[in-house]
Design a protein around this motif. Sequence first.
Motif, PDB file in Angstrom:
ATOM      1  N   LEU A 173     -11.017   1.492  -1.878  1.00  0.00           N
ATOM      2  CA  LEU A 173      -9.752   0.882  -1.492  1.00  0.00           C
ATOM      3  C   LEU A 173      -9.728   0.402  -0.083  1.00  0.00           C
ATOM      4  CD1 LEU A 173      -6.663   0.168  -1.255  1.00  0.00           C
ATOM      5  CD2 LEU A 173      -6.260   2.588  -1.124  1.00  0.00           C
ATOM      6  N   THR A 174     -10.127   1.269   0.791  1.00  0.00           N
ATOM      7  CA  THR A 174     -10.299   0.841   2.211  1.00  0.00           C
ATOM      8  C   THR A 174     -11.157  -0.341   2.477  1.00  0.00           C
ATOM      9  OG1 THR A 174     -10.363   3.442   2.946  1.00  0.00           O
ATOM     10  CG2 THR A 174     -11.039   1.925   4.532  1.00  0.00           C
ATOM     11  N   LYS A 228      -7.545   3.914   7.974  1.00  0.00           N
ATOM     12  CA  LYS A 228      -8.985   4.124   7.848  1.00  0.00           C
ATOM     13  C   LYS A 228      -9.563   2.811   7.841  1.00  0.00           C
ATOM     14  CE  LYS A 228      -8.420   8.052   4.813  1.00  0.00           C
ATOM     15  NZ  LYS A 228      -8.537   8.561   3.387  1.00  0.00           N
ATOM     16  N   THR A 229      -8.987   1.749   7.957  1.00  0.00           N
ATOM     17  CA  THR A 229      -9.815   0.668   8.119  1.00  0.00           C
ATOM     18  C   THR A 229     -10.175   0.224   9.542  1.00  0.00           C
ATOM     19  OG1 THR A 229      -7.834  -1.019   8.357  1.00  0.00           O
ATOM     20  CG2 THR A 229      -8.433  -0.521   6.091  1.00  0.00           C
ATOM     21  N   SER A 284       2.262  -1.209   4.274  1.00  0.00           N
ATOM     22  CA  SER A 284       2.216  -0.071   3.865  1.00  0.00           C
ATOM     23  C   SER A 284       3.281   0.749   3.782  1.00  0.00           C
ATOM     24  CB  SER A 284       1.167   0.658   4.815  1.00  0.00           C
ATOM     25  OG  SER A 284       1.848   1.265   6.029  1.00  0.00           O
ATOM     26  N   LYS A 317      -2.302   5.758   6.371  1.00  0.00           N
ATOM     27  CA  LYS A 317      -3.319   6.339   6.449  1.00  0.00           C
ATOM     28  C   LYS A 317      -4.470   5.484   5.908  1.00  0.00           C
ATOM     29  CE  LYS A 317      -3.988   9.149   2.398  1.00  0.00           C
ATOM     30  NZ  LYS A 317      -4.089  10.648   1.864  1.00  0.00           N
ATOM     31  N   HIS A 318      -4.198   4.559   4.790  1.00  0.00           N
ATOM     32  CA  HIS A 318      -5.345   3.696   4.361  1.00  0.00           C
ATOM     33  C   HIS A 318      -5.573   2.528   5.237  1.00  0.00           C
ATOM     34  CE1 HIS A 318      -5.346   6.397   0.880  1.00  0.00           C
ATOM     35  NE2 HIS A 318      -3.970   6.105   0.625  1.00  0.00           N
ATOM     36  N   ILE A 346       0.848  -1.019  -0.104  1.00  0.00           N
ATOM     37  CA  ILE A 346      -0.031  -0.278   0.128  1.00  0.00           C
ATOM     38  C   ILE A 346       0.795   1.061  -0.029  1.00  0.00           C
ATOM     39  CG2 ILE A 346      -1.989   1.076   1.029  1.00  0.00           C
ATOM     40  CD1 ILE A 346      -1.958  -1.709   2.795  1.00  0.00           C
ATOM     41  N   GLY A 356      -6.065   6.893  -2.744  1.00  0.00           N
ATOM     42  CA  GLY A 356      -7.181   6.288  -2.377  1.00  0.00           C
ATOM     43  C   GLY A 356      -8.459   6.654  -2.495  1.00  0.00           C
ATOM     44  N   SER A 357      -9.382   5.845  -1.816  1.00  0.00           N
ATOM     45  CA  SER A 357     -10.714   5.854  -1.950  1.00  0.00           C
ATOM     46  C   SER A 357     -11.345   5.018  -0.856  1.00  0.00           C
ATOM     47  CB  SER A 357     -11.333   5.597  -3.358  1.00  0.00           C
ATOM     48  OG  SER A 357     -11.075   4.234  -3.578  1.00  0.00           O
TER      49      SER A 357
END
Length: 216
Positions: free
Chosen positions: A104-105, A130-131, A120, A126-127, A95, A100-101
Amino acid sequence: MRIAISVACMMLNVGVICAQNNKRIQVACVISKNTTEIDYVGPQAVFQTWHFDSTENRHMKRFNIFTVSETREVVDGRVADFTFEDSPVPDIVIIPAQRGSLTLTEWLKKVYPEVDYLMSVCTGAKHLAKTGLLDGKTATTHHGAVERFKKEFPSVNWIENVRFTRVSDKIYTSGGLTSGIDLALHILEIYFGRGQAQIVADHLEYQGNGWKYPEK
């Protein structure tokens, strides 16, 4: 941890070394708008290096790398090999830093139970944040983003001045840019041992030792 490609595994002091039976480890690199090249090109170089197979008496690929995105349309000059809807289940997910979006999350949350590792690089962390998979855990990112991430994701213990962190058995986060090379070498070491990882590092003429001593 699922090592789908294993036919036999034995525990050593350097990790798990698996007999591969000529089956490649599947590596997915997620990309979107503003993906930072070095974040995935570095790890890609590590995973693309061929290894000498003493049984076959020849050099062979151990990893198969492909890109995954929300769309198959051209984005920043790149066209992904697969979308999140039709991608095969990977063993490793890289990652990199990128826009992103939400898609993606959600995909990361979907594949997490089935992968061996999520890794990552730079602000790609950060992605993962976010999960929710980093909540209550220690993670790292590019040093320039640490303070911002502390405010944006307060449930994560963000640290700096390390090459990478082992968040859990399946999740790793690395610092900025070239730190991804160290993390990729570390992941390779888990699969095949330090000797093989050193051979790859020497082949790439990579002289950093951060993959051996991530805390320094």
